[in-house]
Design a protein around this motif. Structure first.
Motif, PDB file in Angstrom:
ATOM      1  N   UNK A  60       0.880  -1.171   0.000  1.00  0.00           N
ATOM      2  CA  UNK A  60       0.000   0.000   0.000  1.00  0.00           C
ATOM      3  C   UNK A  60       0.915   1.217   0.000  1.00  0.00           C
ATOM      4  N   UNK A  61       0.831   2.036  -1.041  1.00  0.00           N
ATOM      5  CA  UNK A  61       1.809   3.108  -1.270  1.00  0.00           C
ATOM      6  C   UNK A  61       1.136   4.476  -1.162  1.00  0.00           C
ATOM      7  N   UNK A  62       1.739   5.375  -0.410  1.00  0.00           N
ATOM      8  CA  UNK A  62       1.408   6.796  -0.477  1.00  0.00           C
ATOM      9  C   UNK A  62       2.483   7.459  -1.318  1.00  0.00           C
ATOM     10  N   UNK A  63       2.088   8.022  -2.453  1.00  0.00           N
ATOM     11  CA  UNK A  63       3.020   8.710  -3.339  1.00  0.00           C
ATOM     12  C   UNK A  63       2.891  10.221  -3.182  1.00  0.00           C
ATOM     13  N   UNK A  64       4.012  10.921  -3.271  1.00  0.00           N
ATOM     14  CA  UNK A  64       4.024  12.377  -3.161  1.00  0.00           C
ATOM     15  C   UNK A  64       5.264  12.897  -3.871  1.00  0.00           C
ATOM     16  N   UNK A  65       5.460  14.211  -3.849  1.00  0.00           N
ATOM     17  CA  UNK A  65       6.704  14.760  -4.416  1.00  0.00           C
ATOM     18  C   UNK A  65       7.256  15.838  -3.512  1.00  0.00           C
ATOM     19  N   UNK A  66       8.571  15.990  -3.562  1.00  0.00           N
ATOM     20  CA  UNK A  66       9.294  16.868  -2.638  1.00  0.00           C
ATOM     21  C   UNK A  66       9.636  18.230  -3.224  1.00  0.00           C
ATOM     22  N   UNK A  67       9.489  18.395  -4.532  1.00  0.00           N
ATOM     23  CA  UNK A  67       9.910  19.645  -5.171  1.00  0.00           C
ATOM     24  C   UNK A  67       8.748  20.610  -5.321  1.00  0.00           C
ATOM     25  N   UNK A  68       9.084  21.888  -5.430  1.00  0.00           N
ATOM     26  CA  UNK A  68       8.115  22.959  -5.633  1.00  0.00           C
ATOM     27  C   UNK A  68       8.680  23.935  -6.663  1.00  0.00           C
ATOM     28  N   UNK A  69       7.820  24.639  -7.402  1.00  0.00           N
ATOM     29  CA  UNK A  69       8.323  25.637  -8.354  1.00  0.00           C
ATOM     30  C   UNK A  69       9.108  26.731  -7.628  1.00  0.00           C
ATOM     31  N   UNK A  70      10.233  27.116  -8.213  1.00  0.00           N
ATOM     32  CA  UNK A  70      11.038  28.146  -7.553  1.00  0.00           C
ATOM     33  C   UNK A  70      12.077  28.706  -8.517  1.00  0.00           C
ATOM     34  N   UNK A  71      13.035  29.417  -7.990  1.00  0.00           N
ATOM     35  CA  UNK A  71      14.151  29.981  -8.748  1.00  0.00           C
ATOM     36  C   UNK A  71      15.411  29.225  -8.349  1.00  0.00           C
ATOM     37  N   UNK A  72      16.150  28.712  -9.332  1.00  0.00           N
ATOM     38  CA  UNK A  72      17.325  27.897  -9.034  1.00  0.00           C
ATOM     39  C   UNK A  72      18.583  28.520  -9.629  1.00  0.00           C
ATOM     40  N   UNK A  73      19.668  28.401  -8.912  1.00  0.00           N
ATOM     41  CA  UNK A  73      20.916  29.077  -9.255  1.00  0.00           C
ATOM     42  C   UNK A  73      21.563  28.404 -10.471  1.00  0.00           C
ATOM     43  N   UNK A  74      22.036  29.222 -11.390  1.00  0.00           N
ATOM     44  CA  UNK A  74      22.677  28.730 -12.613  1.00  0.00           C
ATOM     45  C   UNK A  74      24.130  28.302 -12.341  1.00  0.00           C
ATOM     46  N   UNK A  75      24.739  27.574 -13.292  1.00  0.00           N
ATOM     47  CA  UNK A  75      26.123  27.111 -13.102  1.00  0.00           C
ATOM     48  C   UNK A  75      27.130  28.237 -12.903  1.00  0.00           C
TER      49      UNK A  75
END
Length: 432
Positions: free
Chosen positions: A81-96
């Motif tokens: 029995x699995x509860x699925x979810x996700x850890x990420x949210x829309x945001x601003x991420x630093x470039x290389x």
């Protein structure tokens, strides 16, 4: 239906602490793992041989966590029995190459991750957090949880039509935050600052996965504190509820007839196609190895998955008081009305009639009311990890969640009771 659970504000208080302590997917899984460890779960490495002993186990990979509890007497073909979810949210991420600037302003170069409401990031005090990869092959989490950056909006005097024609933001030109003053912008300044902040030797960081986050903490809102405003509810609200539900279900031990699982993935907001996303091999590998560790065969694996059910838990849309016409006229989920069952006949959600019955039974056992969401026919429907999980693993999957406002804003809004009701429904589901 069982007696409804008495609302425990302590659960919502704990959710707010979890949100504040989890500015990135890496922090979220570390915090979930810490809670599991305290409940007796132990981490297993993917590179080690696994055994089939009873008890709680979990695997960490980047911004994803898979945790499960094997009860005494579980057979090789026992379903999950699995509860699925996700850890990420829309945001601003630093470039290389993060260091930039112009006209005396020092800036950080960022890329847009997922589909954020861009205007919600303007004129906010922002921190910086993420994962640093070190020269010796290890990683270190870092969190600058103080006002460090700001994306300044153009003054109305220089954009007189903004209130009549609407705010128009160019993702490249208008979303780069400032973090100081100076004409001499040098490569390496930001990373050197983070090395110093984390107490690391100069030059030890050779890679990074960094993202911007608001530093304003979650808060109760409303006359009677019946609402909660905070960041990253989509979808750390479900990660928090799923972690609590798994720990509660594990407390039943040998009385479980299923193997309860929490599967919290990264990269849902940009398609789930990664080694830590729902469209990657991680969940299938863990389930298969769990079967084999208990002496199972491919036949046992097939039998186990055939009896497995997954609740894909993600936030959904509450009816908006100012835009009610954007919703389906006969489906108006309300905050604090209980979790929502999400339905779309074009399989943007994975729910079907048999899945509805599974969720309804869990809610009935928990004494939790639930609501149904469908999109307005004239509005494209979003999607979740649900259809991906169903298609990739052949697992019956049901899409559910909590109704919120301001989805994908830097600060979202939910009812204070709904996270508690969701956790109770998930617990009843995992207990079987």
């Amino acid at each position: 239906m069982s007696e409804p659970p008495r609302f425990d504000r302590g659960h919502t208080d704990d959710l707010m602490s979890f949100l504040a302590a989890s500015p990135t997917p890496y922090h979220a899984v570390a915090n979930a793992a810490e809670r599991l460890e305290k409940a007796g779960f132990r981490q297993v490495a993917e590179t080690d041989a696994w055994d089939g002993t009873a008890g709680g186990k979990y695997v960490l990979r980047g911004g994803a966590i898979i945790a499960w509890y094997v009860p005494e007497g579980a057979e090789a073909h026992t379903p999950f029995r699995i509860v699925g979810a996700h850890t990420d949210s829309p945001n601003l991420r630093v470039k290389p190459r993060p260091d930039s600037g112009a006209h005396g302003w020092r800036q950080v170069a960022v890329e847009i991750y997922g589909g954020p409401l861009l205007n919600s990031w303007l004129d906010r005090d922002l921190g910086l957090a993420g994962r640093l990869s070190l020269r010796d092959g290890t990683t270190r989490l870092v969190d600058v949880d103080r006002p460090l950056l700001r994306v300044p909006q153009l003054a109305i005097h220089l954009d007189r039509a903004v209130n009549s024609d609407g705010l128009k933001l160019d993702k490249q030109r208008h979303m780069q935050p400032v973090w100081g003053l100076g004409e001499d912008v040098r490569d390496g300044d930001l990373i050197a600052f983070l090395e110093d902040t984390a107490g690391l030797p100069e030059g030890s960081v050779t890679g990074w996965d960094l993202m911007v986050h608001p530093v304003e903490p979650p808060a109760y809102l409303g006359r009677d504190r019946e609402l909660v405003a905070g960041p990253r509810m989509d979808n750390l609200l479900s990660v928090h509820a799923g972690t609590a539900a798994l720990i509660a279900a594990a407390g039943r031990g040998s009385r479980l007839s299923y193997i309860p699982v929490l599967a919290a993935f990264d990269h849902e907001e940009n398609g789930s196609q990664s080694d830590t996303g729902a469209d990657g091999p991680l969940l299938g590998s863990v389930l298969e190895r769990s079967v084999f560790a208990r002496g199972g065969s491919l036949e046992d694996r097939a039998r186990a998955l055939a009896g497995t059910v997954c609740l894909s838990s993600d936030t959904g849309h509450a009816v908006h008081p100012n835009y009610a016409e954007r919703h389906d006229p006969t489906h108006h989920p309300r905050v604090d009305g209980g979790p929502i069952l999400k339905v779309n006949v074009n399989n943007r959600y994975a729910t079907d009639g048999s899945g509805r019955a599974v969720f309804a039974a869990a809610c009935e056992r928990a004494g939790v009311p639930f609501q149904t969401f469908v999109s307005n026919n004239a509005t494209p429907c979003g999607t979740t990890i649900g259809p991906i999980t169903a298609a990739r693993h052949g697992i019956r999957t049901v899409d559910i969640g909590v109704a919120i406002l301001s989805m994908h804003s830097v600060r979202e809004l939910c009812g204070a009771k709904d996270p508690f009701l969701l956790a109770n429904a998930l617990t009843a589901f995992l207990e079987g």
